[in-house]
Design an enzyme around this catalytic site. Sequence first.
Site, mmCIF file in Angstrom:
data_model
loop_
_atom_site.group_PDB
_atom_site.id
_atom_site.type_symbol
_atom_site.label_atom_id
_atom_site.label_comp_id
_atom_site.label_asym_id
_atom_site.label_seq_id
_atom_site.Cartn_x
_atom_site.Cartn_y
_atom_site.Cartn_z
ATOM 1 N N LYS A 33 7.176 -15.900 0.803
ATOM 2 C CA LYS A 33 8.072 -16.083 -0.330
ATOM 3 C C LYS A 33 7.510 -17.180 -1.233
ATOM 4 O O LYS A 33 6.967 -18.180 -0.747
ATOM 5 C CB LYS A 33 9.467 -16.476 0.153
ATOM 6 C CG LYS A 33 10.112 -15.487 1.116
ATOM 7 C CD LYS A 33 10.510 -14.204 0.428
ATOM 8 C CE LYS A 33 11.390 -13.339 1.314
ATOM 9 N NZ LYS A 33 11.819 -12.089 0.634
ATOM 10 N N GLU A 70 5.525 -9.059 -5.503
ATOM 11 C CA GLU A 70 6.801 -8.352 -5.425
ATOM 12 C C GLU A 70 7.861 -9.057 -6.249
ATOM 13 O O GLU A 70 8.012 -10.281 -6.163
ATOM 14 C CB GLU A 70 7.223 -8.278 -3.952
ATOM 15 C CG GLU A 70 8.468 -7.474 -3.693
ATOM 16 C CD GLU A 70 8.726 -7.357 -2.196
ATOM 17 O OE1 GLU A 70 9.918 -7.268 -1.822
ATOM 18 O OE2 GLU A 70 7.758 -7.371 -1.397
ATOM 19 N N ASN A 115 11.092 -12.711 -5.478
ATOM 20 C CA ASN A 115 12.523 -12.370 -5.486
ATOM 21 C C ASN A 115 13.155 -12.579 -6.855
ATOM 22 O O ASN A 115 14.284 -13.053 -6.978
ATOM 23 C CB ASN A 115 13.275 -13.158 -4.418
ATOM 24 C CG ASN A 115 12.941 -12.699 -3.013
ATOM 25 O OD1 ASN A 115 12.138 -13.345 -2.325
ATOM 26 N ND2 ASN A 115 13.513 -11.604 -2.571
ATOM 27 N N ASP A 172 6.075 -12.729 -2.791
ATOM 28 C CA ASP A 172 7.367 -12.180 -3.205
ATOM 29 C C ASP A 172 8.159 -13.288 -3.877
ATOM 30 O O ASP A 172 8.537 -14.273 -3.244
ATOM 31 C CB ASP A 172 8.111 -11.653 -1.981
ATOM 32 C CG ASP A 172 9.423 -10.968 -2.324
ATOM 33 O OD1 ASP A 172 9.821 -10.963 -3.502
ATOM 34 O OD2 ASP A 172 10.066 -10.429 -1.393
ATOM 35 N N GLU A 181 13.499 -2.535 -3.624
ATOM 36 C CA GLU A 181 14.369 -2.783 -2.475
ATOM 37 C C GLU A 181 15.838 -2.838 -2.859
ATOM 38 O O GLU A 181 16.718 -2.632 -2.016
ATOM 39 C CB GLU A 181 13.972 -4.075 -1.759
ATOM 40 C CG GLU A 181 14.214 -5.336 -2.563
ATOM 41 C CD GLU A 181 13.795 -6.592 -1.811
ATOM 42 O OE1 GLU A 181 14.681 -7.260 -1.263
ATOM 43 O OE2 GLU A 181 12.595 -6.885 -1.783
ATOM 44 N N GLU A 227 7.633 -3.325 5.800
ATOM 45 C CA GLU A 227 7.829 -4.772 5.859
ATOM 46 C C GLU A 227 8.425 -5.153 7.206
ATOM 47 O O GLU A 227 9.590 -4.866 7.491
ATOM 48 C CB GLU A 227 8.744 -5.234 4.721
ATOM 49 C CG GLU A 227 8.954 -6.737 4.690
ATOM 50 C CD GLU A 227 9.664 -7.213 3.437
ATOM 51 O OE1 GLU A 227 9.824 -8.446 3.297
ATOM 52 O OE2 GLU A 227 10.047 -6.373 2.594
ATOM 53 N N HIS A 243 11.088 -1.116 3.011
ATOM 54 C CA HIS A 243 11.651 -2.459 3.008
ATOM 55 C C HIS A 243 12.460 -2.685 4.278
ATOM 56 O O HIS A 243 13.562 -2.156 4.440
ATOM 57 C CB HIS A 243 12.536 -2.658 1.775
ATOM 58 C CG HIS A 243 13.212 -3.996 1.734
ATOM 59 N ND1 HIS A 243 14.535 -4.174 2.077
ATOM 60 C CD2 HIS A 243 12.737 -5.230 1.422
ATOM 61 C CE1 HIS A 243 14.856 -5.455 1.957
ATOM 62 N NE2 HIS A 243 13.785 -6.119 1.569
#
Length: 383
Positions: free
Chosen positions: A174, A229, A204, A202, A257, A330, A310
């Site tokens: 992340k 991502e 988010n 990622d 996702e 994932e 996901h």
Amino acid sequence: MPQDADPLDACTVDAVDVHAFEVPTDGPDGKEQDGTLEWDATTLVLVRVHAGGRTGLGYTYGDVSAATFARSQLVPVIEGASVGSPAALSRRMAARMRNAGRPGVGAMALSAVDVALWDLKARLLDLPLVRLLPAQHDRVPVYGSGGFTNYPLDRLADQLGGWVGQGIPRVKLKTSRRPEHDAGRLTAVREAIGSGPELFTDANGALGRKEALYWAHRFHDEWDVRWFEEPVGSADLEGLRMLRERGPARLEITAGEYAFTAQDFDNLVEGPAGPAVDCLQADVTRCGGITGLLEIAGLSAVRHLDLSAHCAPAVSAHAFCAVRRLRHLEYFHDHVRVEHLLFDGTLAPEGGTLRPDTGRPGLGLDVKWADAEPYRVHGTRPS
């Protein structure tokens, strides 16, 4: 019964029970963080459907409200219904929930019930679920996923390096909660995993468009990141397209996702400017279950885009074998912990893949009720 009748058509749903379990995280101070959210627990909503002396189970990850939604809106649709066609029951549930709200919590509840119906049908036929589906693969490649933004560097490096040590050749962390810290975090991870494994990030949806473009180039040029991502919010289709067009050619932009309906996925891949992503993602516990996933798999094939799974590895390992343009799954830290805690029959990666257990019917899962009970937040333990 006519000679050509399906015996499952005469088999009807006897009962349905719904449960929810809230499992605390094992992050620093009991918390985990990504670019836009902090949480201290993961909730699994479990649905069990009974017919013909067998029980199918399905689940989703979300708020406990998905359990109450399933009970109030969806269970009445399937009680007493024949179990031969999960897809037909899924359509009926979708029609029933129109005014109650299809996306979000509604889609998660529907997904859990749909998976349970498919699992039930497989168990009634004494087949592993992967053999009931139009499987095109016998295993699903995985990538290790965790690397939360509040992990200290040693835990971050140990976790991602540990996956590589287990033979998983791709890992994700992340990013973008505090972008000024990401250079040190990425350097620590790259040193821990070496130069060979693929490195994913990622955000988010934490970044603005131009900030995301800046980091896309840095991620790629300095740490050889190949997967970015949700650099911007998944609803920002124009921003995703801009990053896909202007970012490094070898850095893929991905999202999906939080797509709940087939139309959500169509929005990501259609448009005069072309697809908004290089690789689609779908969560079988959010996108309408296995029925929904099969529709999305067709869309990805027609659009010549790979589809990545996901999370929810215990379901996804079976379901995504039916995806022709399968990329990978994932293998998410939180879901792995929860599924190992709550279920017998979970899978472990071998050679960087999950292979469905074809020696057990359905998903091959059984609930560990005694272990699950301390985490219960909805429903009652079966007698």
